[in-house]
Design an enzyme around this catalytic site. Sequence first.
Site, mmCIF file in Angstrom:
data_model
loop_
_atom_site.group_PDB
_atom_site.id
_atom_site.type_symbol
_atom_site.label_atom_id
_atom_site.label_comp_id
_atom_site.label_asym_id
_atom_site.label_seq_id
_atom_site.Cartn_x
_atom_site.Cartn_y
_atom_site.Cartn_z
ATOM 1 N N ARG A 286 4.506 -9.873 13.820
ATOM 2 C CA ARG A 286 4.505 -8.405 13.830
ATOM 3 C C ARG A 286 3.556 -7.859 14.895
ATOM 4 N NH1 ARG A 286 2.356 -6.188 9.303
ATOM 5 N NH2 ARG A 286 3.177 -4.199 9.992
ATOM 6 N N SER A 298 7.567 -3.207 9.903
ATOM 7 C CA SER A 298 6.758 -3.547 8.725
ATOM 8 C C SER A 298 7.241 -4.870 8.126
ATOM 9 C CB SER A 298 6.817 -2.410 7.701
ATOM 10 O OG SER A 298 8.093 -2.347 7.144
ATOM 11 N N ASP A 341 8.661 5.503 -2.752
ATOM 12 C CA ASP A 341 7.894 6.641 -3.252
ATOM 13 C C ASP A 341 8.307 7.846 -2.397
ATOM 14 O OD1 ASP A 341 5.942 8.056 -4.559
ATOM 15 O OD2 ASP A 341 4.359 7.452 -3.178
ATOM 16 N N SER A 391 10.536 -4.194 -4.491
ATOM 17 C CA SER A 391 9.541 -3.131 -4.604
ATOM 18 C C SER A 391 8.259 -3.585 -3.910
ATOM 19 C CB SER A 391 9.284 -2.840 -6.089
ATOM 20 O OG SER A 391 8.304 -1.851 -6.206
ATOM 21 N N ASN A 392 7.866 -2.864 -2.873
ATOM 22 C CA ASN A 392 6.631 -3.198 -2.146
ATOM 23 C C ASN A 392 5.582 -2.139 -2.458
ATOM 24 O OD1 ASN A 392 4.630 -3.852 -0.368
ATOM 25 N ND2 ASN A 392 5.792 -3.383 1.486
ATOM 26 N N SER A 395 1.878 -1.108 0.423
ATOM 27 C CA SER A 395 1.442 -0.060 1.339
ATOM 28 C C SER A 395 0.561 0.956 0.607
ATOM 29 C CB SER A 395 2.658 0.634 1.968
ATOM 30 O OG SER A 395 3.524 1.066 0.959
ATOM 31 N N GLY A 416 2.793 -7.323 -3.655
ATOM 32 C CA GLY A 416 1.556 -6.537 -3.660
ATOM 33 C C GLY A 416 0.905 -6.512 -2.283
ATOM 34 N N HIS A 444 16.666 -12.953 -18.514
ATOM 35 C CA HIS A 444 16.672 -14.323 -19.042
ATOM 36 C C HIS A 444 17.926 -14.632 -19.859
ATOM 37 C CE1 HIS A 444 14.928 -18.130 -19.393
ATOM 38 N NE2 HIS A 444 13.712 -17.839 -19.843
ATOM 39 N N ASP A 448 18.020 -18.701 -15.774
ATOM 40 C CA ASP A 448 16.943 -19.519 -16.358
ATOM 41 C C ASP A 448 15.742 -19.576 -15.420
ATOM 42 O OD1 ASP A 448 17.343 -21.749 -14.500
ATOM 43 O OD2 ASP A 448 19.219 -22.037 -15.599
HETATM 44 N N1 COA Z 1 0.468 -5.465 2.201
HETATM 45 C C1 COA Z 1 -0.318 -4.911 3.136
HETATM 46 N N2 COA Z 1 0.084 -3.913 3.946
HETATM 47 C C2 COA Z 1 1.346 -3.460 3.768
HETATM 48 C C3 COA Z 1 2.207 -3.980 2.817
HETATM 49 C C4 COA Z 1 1.723 -5.033 2.009
HETATM 50 N N3 COA Z 1 2.455 -5.593 1.070
HETATM 51 N N4 COA Z 1 3.359 -3.323 2.897
HETATM 52 C C5 COA Z 1 3.252 -2.418 3.864
HETATM 53 N N5 COA Z 1 2.032 -2.505 4.388
HETATM 54 C C6 COA Z 1 1.502 -1.718 5.488
HETATM 55 C C7 COA Z 1 2.464 -1.685 6.638
HETATM 56 O O1 COA Z 1 2.335 -2.842 7.431
HETATM 57 C C8 COA Z 1 2.055 -0.433 7.340
HETATM 58 O O2 COA Z 1 0.873 -0.636 8.093
HETATM 59 P P1 COA Z 1 0.902 -0.730 9.700
HETATM 60 O O3 COA Z 1 1.561 0.530 10.156
HETATM 61 O O4 COA Z 1 -0.516 -0.835 10.059
HETATM 62 O O5 COA Z 1 1.690 -1.925 10.028
HETATM 63 C C9 COA Z 1 1.670 0.473 6.197
HETATM 64 O O6 COA Z 1 1.416 -0.368 5.080
HETATM 65 C C10 COA Z 1 2.720 1.476 5.816
HETATM 66 O O7 COA Z 1 3.940 0.811 5.618
HETATM 67 P P2 COA Z 1 5.234 1.707 5.251
HETATM 68 O O8 COA Z 1 5.376 2.756 6.271
HETATM 69 O O9 COA Z 1 5.116 2.152 3.850
HETATM 70 O O10 COA Z 1 6.455 0.771 5.482
HETATM 71 P P3 COA Z 1 7.082 -0.376 4.603
HETATM 72 O O11 COA Z 1 8.341 -0.710 5.287
HETATM 73 O O12 COA Z 1 6.136 -1.486 4.384
HETATM 74 O O13 COA Z 1 7.393 0.250 3.163
HETATM 75 C C11 COA Z 1 8.433 1.561 1.514
HETATM 76 C C12 COA Z 1 8.427 1.135 2.973
HETATM 77 C C13 COA Z 1 9.610 2.434 1.285
HETATM 78 C C14 COA Z 1 8.561 0.336 0.622
HETATM 79 C C15 COA Z 1 7.113 2.287 1.180
HETATM 80 O O14 COA Z 1 6.969 3.400 2.034
HETATM 81 C C16 COA Z 1 7.033 2.773 -0.236
HETATM 82 O O15 COA Z 1 7.557 3.806 -0.619
HETATM 83 N N6 COA Z 1 6.307 1.985 -1.074
HETATM 84 C C17 COA Z 1 6.103 2.345 -2.478
HETATM 85 C C18 COA Z 1 7.108 1.623 -3.352
HETATM 86 C C19 COA Z 1 6.886 1.934 -4.806
HETATM 87 O O16 COA Z 1 6.576 3.049 -5.182
HETATM 88 N N7 COA Z 1 7.025 0.898 -5.645
HETATM 89 C C20 COA Z 1 6.795 1.040 -7.029
HETATM 90 C C21 COA Z 1 8.066 1.106 -7.756
HETATM 91 S S1 COA Z 1 7.818 1.232 -9.474
#
Ligand code: COA
Length: 473
Positions: A286, A298, A341, A391-392, A395, A416, A444, A448
Amino acid sequence: MSQTCKKLFNASVFSNFKALSNRNVRNAPQLRLYHLGSSLAARISFNMADIGEGIKEVVVKEWFVKEGDTVKQFDDICEVQSDKASVTITSRYDGVIAKLHYKVDDVALVGKPLVDIETDGDDVPREEKSEPDPQIKQKSPPPASKEDTAEKISIHKEQSSGPASSTTNEVVDSNKEVLCIPAVRRLAKEHNIDLTKVKGTGRDGRILKEDALHYLENLKKSPAPTQQPPTTTSQPRVQSVPSGTDRVEPIKGFQKAMVKTMTDSLKIPHFVYSDELKITRLSQIRKTLKTSHNQSISFMPFLVKAVSNALQRYPVLNSSIDDRCENVTYHARHNIGVAMDTKVGLAVPVIKDVQDLGVMEIHAELRRLVESGKQGVFKPSDLAGGTFAVSNIGSIGGTYMKPVILPPQVAIMAIGTSQLLPRYDDDLNIVPEEIANISVAADHRVIDGATVANFVKDLKKQVENPYLLFLNI
Ligand code: COA
């Protein structure tokens, strides 16, 4: 719906989209639909369109017209919000708005009348005239009363810091009524304009948009009220609900979808498997992409591709089960939902056919969906057809997460925040590694634990050796 009506609806949708694509119109990215319901020679009743996805009801967010307004074809009529998307309803006819069937925030039912429009009759296609709705016989609407032609809104003239008045009458007594359309009310809300102080130049003293803007302009020129010491008659910009009182809000829109999905999800026996991913190499890639190729990508597109590759070898994680748990459907398409989000809460828009996409294509589609999320407006198709979800939370923050399956899907993965941590290499040297925790939750009843473990092992191998993402071996 009769065949004639179906034809009309389809032709209308097509011509509406065609016209919209040729015009620079407000809210252009939003889907615009309308639906012809019953009609008479001069009065047309539009039903709330079936906007697909099994949506049965929508919330009326805003009317762009009021009763008595003249509208032209393709003029915006109102905006409605389902639990999946925002939709602008446009007019098919030139005419006069005869009746709005709902108020703002009312729930409008799909297939039921939304708005009536009076046309001069020539505007109505022959097929519609020949099929009048026998239930509606009067040709013209009852004369509109003052209250019908513009929305009355009530604004507290004075807000005390004590508890709100306990009876409705007390509230009405202390209010001043103003006449304006909802768009003006929204403008006032956005700019904190006290409408009781605005002089309306419209019919019967209605406040027009220009009046509100003019007032705002003057307000900016005059000294800010916050500079004056507070007095008992001043109007501080405070919340409409004084602190110390409870507030009840109806659950609507995306939140309503969350209530349903999560309640259904409770029936699923979740098996959760967690592991850690070394994303050190992926981070290096990256960085190189950013510094040498000016591409900011990302983790997500790589992760989504790795998921798809692993799903090819463990297809049961990309399946769904029916309500009675009698059949499993193995999906050919990898439609990966991404928990997001958004402006309107949690949404899970879907990147379609990931099995056929490269990382850059996934990246482009994800950015498009993120932009839609920022606006809070998705196309219904963006939210439909998911077969697996990711789900990420990284960020935002948070090292561990237990994801919850979105039925009828059978699996979901969460990741996470990555951290730099000490780990042993093959020669037992301690080296810094970038680590992110992942968890896969699986149903489940049909999957499995060993299958989930193998899926994660496959996914890990690809993420930790990113060249495998492109070779898929
Ligand atoms: N660990 C560390 N940093 C992370 C990361 C992780 N797992 N995931 C993303 N980042 C960083 C990215 O690298 C970026 O930093 P950079 O610009 O310095 O590279 C920054 O966080 C912002 O990333 P983002 O713009 O959010 O892009 P993304 O493609 O990683 O994520 C989404 C897109 C849609 C997943 C995110 O915007 C989002 O909405 N996350 C929340 C999801 C949520 O609510 N989940 C709970 C469901 S119950």
